[in-house]
Enzyme design. Structure first.
Site, PDB file in Angstrom:
ATOM      1  N   HIS A   1      -3.882  -9.279  10.634  1.00  0.00           N
ATOM      2  CA  HIS A   1      -4.739  -8.583  11.605  1.00  0.00           C
ATOM      3  C   HIS A   1      -5.928  -9.437  12.052  1.00  0.00           C
ATOM      4  O   HIS A   1      -7.008  -8.900  12.337  1.00  0.00           O
ATOM      5  CB  HIS A   1      -5.256  -7.274  11.018  1.00  0.00           C
ATOM      6  CG  HIS A   1      -4.173  -6.335  10.586  1.00  0.00           C
ATOM      7  ND1 HIS A   1      -3.164  -5.942  11.439  1.00  0.00           N
ATOM      8  CD2 HIS A   1      -3.944  -5.719   9.395  1.00  0.00           C
ATOM      9  CE1 HIS A   1      -2.356  -5.113  10.787  1.00  0.00           C
ATOM     10  NE2 HIS A   1      -2.794  -4.977   9.556  1.00  0.00           N
TER      11      HIS A   1
ATOM     12  N   LYS B   1       0.819  -1.216   0.000  1.00  0.00           N
ATOM     13  CA  LYS B   1       0.000   0.000   0.000  1.00  0.00           C
ATOM     14  C   LYS B   1       0.852   1.266   0.000  1.00  0.00           C
ATOM     15  O   LYS B   1       0.600   2.203  -0.763  1.00  0.00           O
ATOM     16  CB  LYS B   1      -0.916   0.030   1.231  1.00  0.00           C
ATOM     17  CG  LYS B   1      -1.966  -1.057   1.288  1.00  0.00           C
ATOM     18  CD  LYS B   1      -2.945  -0.829   2.417  1.00  0.00           C
ATOM     19  CE  LYS B   1      -2.325  -0.862   3.798  1.00  0.00           C
ATOM     20  NZ  LYS B   1      -1.745  -2.157   4.157  1.00  0.00           N
TER      21      LYS B   1
ATOM     22  N   ASN C   1      -3.000   6.567   5.731  1.00  0.00           N
ATOM     23  CA  ASN C   1      -2.099   5.770   6.568  1.00  0.00           C
ATOM     24  C   ASN C   1      -0.632   6.086   6.267  1.00  0.00           C
ATOM     25  O   ASN C   1       0.247   5.338   6.646  1.00  0.00           O
ATOM     26  CB  ASN C   1      -2.371   4.274   6.331  1.00  0.00           C
ATOM     27  CG  ASN C   1      -1.939   3.419   7.499  1.00  0.00           C
ATOM     28  OD1 ASN C   1      -2.115   3.785   8.649  1.00  0.00           O
ATOM     29  ND2 ASN C   1      -1.370   2.263   7.209  1.00  0.00           N
TER      30      ASN C   1
END
Length: 448
Positions: free
Chosen positions: A200, A131, A154
């Site tokens: 996650h 990302k 982010n």
């Protein structure tokens, strides 16, 4: 900063006062909103106390502490959470749901501010790996081409802390699943899904739930906008059934499309992109090319951006070339899956690895050991990694510290070798974080 009249007169609870939380408070106050905030960290609260605008300041209210049971959460119009607060188990989220209070994040506030900004476009990038590189690359290509652009989410500065772009600007947002979970109405002009692999899972009931979180970036799009994804991820995770985007662009075919349309950009040019080496970066480049093409850029503009992209710190960052030996800082690779692409990018690697291992295996790096001339292990997991490597006939020297490993690798290296710090481990046994580890490696290499 980005403000909006839409926030004026409303009362927001802001919970979690790291960088995005502070930026949120400042933007809301400047928009005429009332803000009540809290963070269990007293240093974070002290920073929040310094926020003010035209006589308005946040109220640091202990009623937002966990020991109060959050009984008065219903008094707020919205609860703005830090992405780091686990939605699946934190009591403030449970209390807000019970009270019927919406739970949002700073990205949703940005989405609600968009109608008051000059006409612009938004690119959103999500996925498990790649990302940051893809976000920074798209931003760089746009900037190099003269398009007004900024990046956030982010990566970089919180989006609400940035100045609005002029008409025709492009906001490029890296979006984690946590941020998407707190977003309801971000209609990206181009939404990009890079990949989905297990991660996650402490925040999600299952891998399928994690994948569904990523897919929500497409669900928020309208029919005039475009989804960009690898076909394997798109069709394999059911996102196509939920997407409202009017068009799908499959980016693993991007090189073929570009060669057919322009005869210009192809995989054979990768050696000319020094900060984009390795097979994983071909996918990042493909996604960026597809996105920039959809935004109206031409082949030469994209090529210029690829050639001049400087890379991100700690992600296959080229530090120095000395006596024919290249030194690369990939400290961000805190697990084997992240380290494997760096090993795949170079043919003769002197590999520095170790720290706090997340598993007792070599994982995906095992398939790339043919590129490793010798390994130099450090930290808590050093002996374990050395044993695993020797069992596979890879020479390994136990060095304990990064200083020793860097010096030994430099002494052993021959022209054409790459000294690669790609630890496949967390850093906390010896360093504050992966950034501190990478910064120390840079200092050591520059001192050789």
């Amino acid at each position: 900063m980005i403000t909006a009249k839409a926030f004026a007169g409303k009362h927001y609870a802001v919970y979690g006062l790291a960088r995005s939380g502070i930026a949120t408070i400042e933007a809301l106050l400047a928009s005429g909103a009332k803000v009540t905030a809290w963070d269990d960290n007293p240093d974070a609260r002290a920073k929040a106390e310094m926020c003010s605008c035209e006589g308005r300041s946040p109220l640091l209210d202990p009623r937002l502490r966990g020991d109060t049971g959050f009984n008065e959460i219903g008094a707020f119009d919205s609860l703005v959470l830090s992405p780091g607060v686990p939605l699946n188990r934190h009591p403030i989220a449970q209390a807000a749901r019970a009270a019927g209070v919406e739970i949002i994040g700073d990205i949703e506030l940005f989405a609600r501010a968009r109608p008051e900004l000059p006409p612009h476009k938004v690119v959103g990038i999500t996925g498990t790996n790649g990302k940051s590189t893809t976000t920074a690359l798209i931003h760089h290509i746009l900037k190099t081409a003269g398009v007004p652009t900024t990046m956030g989410g982010n990566i970089g500065l919180p989006i609400l802390a940035q100045e609005p772009l002029p008409e025709g600007g492009v906001y490029v947002l890296e979006l984690s699943s946590y941020q998407i979970d707190l977003t309801q109405s971000l209609d990206c002009d181009v939404a990009v899904l890079l990949n989905i692999t297990p991660d996650h899972l402490d925040r999600y009931e299952s891998f399928e739930a994690y994948a569904a979180s990523k897919a929500r970036l497409f669900e928020m799009q309208t029919s005039t906008h475009t989804a960009v994804a690898r076909s394997a991820d798109w069709w394999g995770k059911g996102a196509q059934e939920k997407s409202k985007a009017g068009h799908l662009d499959v980016f693993d075919d991007a090189f073929h499309n570009w060669q057919a349309e322009s005869g210009a950009i192809g995989v054979f040019e990768q050696p000319q992109w020094p900060s984009l080496q390795g097979p994983h970066n071909l996918l990042n480049v493909s996604a960026a090319m597809s996105t920039c093409y959809l935004l109206g850029l031409g082949g030469e503009q994209i090529r210029d951006g690829l050639r001049t992209y400087p890379g991100l710190p700690h992600r296959m960052e080229r530090i120095r070339e000395k006596d024919g030996v290249l030194f690369v800082n990939d400290s961000k690779a805190t697990n084997a899956e992240a380290a494997a692409p760096a090993l795949a990018a170079y043919s003769k690697v002197r590999w520095i690895l170790g720290g706090q291992a997340k598993t007792e295996s070599l994982g995906d790096t095992e398939a790339q050991l043919g590129h490793v001339v010798k390994a130099y292990t450090i930290g808590e997991a050093g002996p374990m990694f050395a044993r695993l490597l020797r069992d596979l006939a890879v020479p390994a020297e136990e060095c304990e510290t990064l200083e020793i490993a860097t010096n030994r690798a430099a002494e052993d290296s021959l022209p054409g070798d790459v000294v690669l710090l790609s630890p496949a481990s967390a850093s906390f046994d010896q360093f504050r974080d992966f950034e501190a580890r990478g910064d120390r490696f840079r200092e050591l290499v520059e001192g050789l």
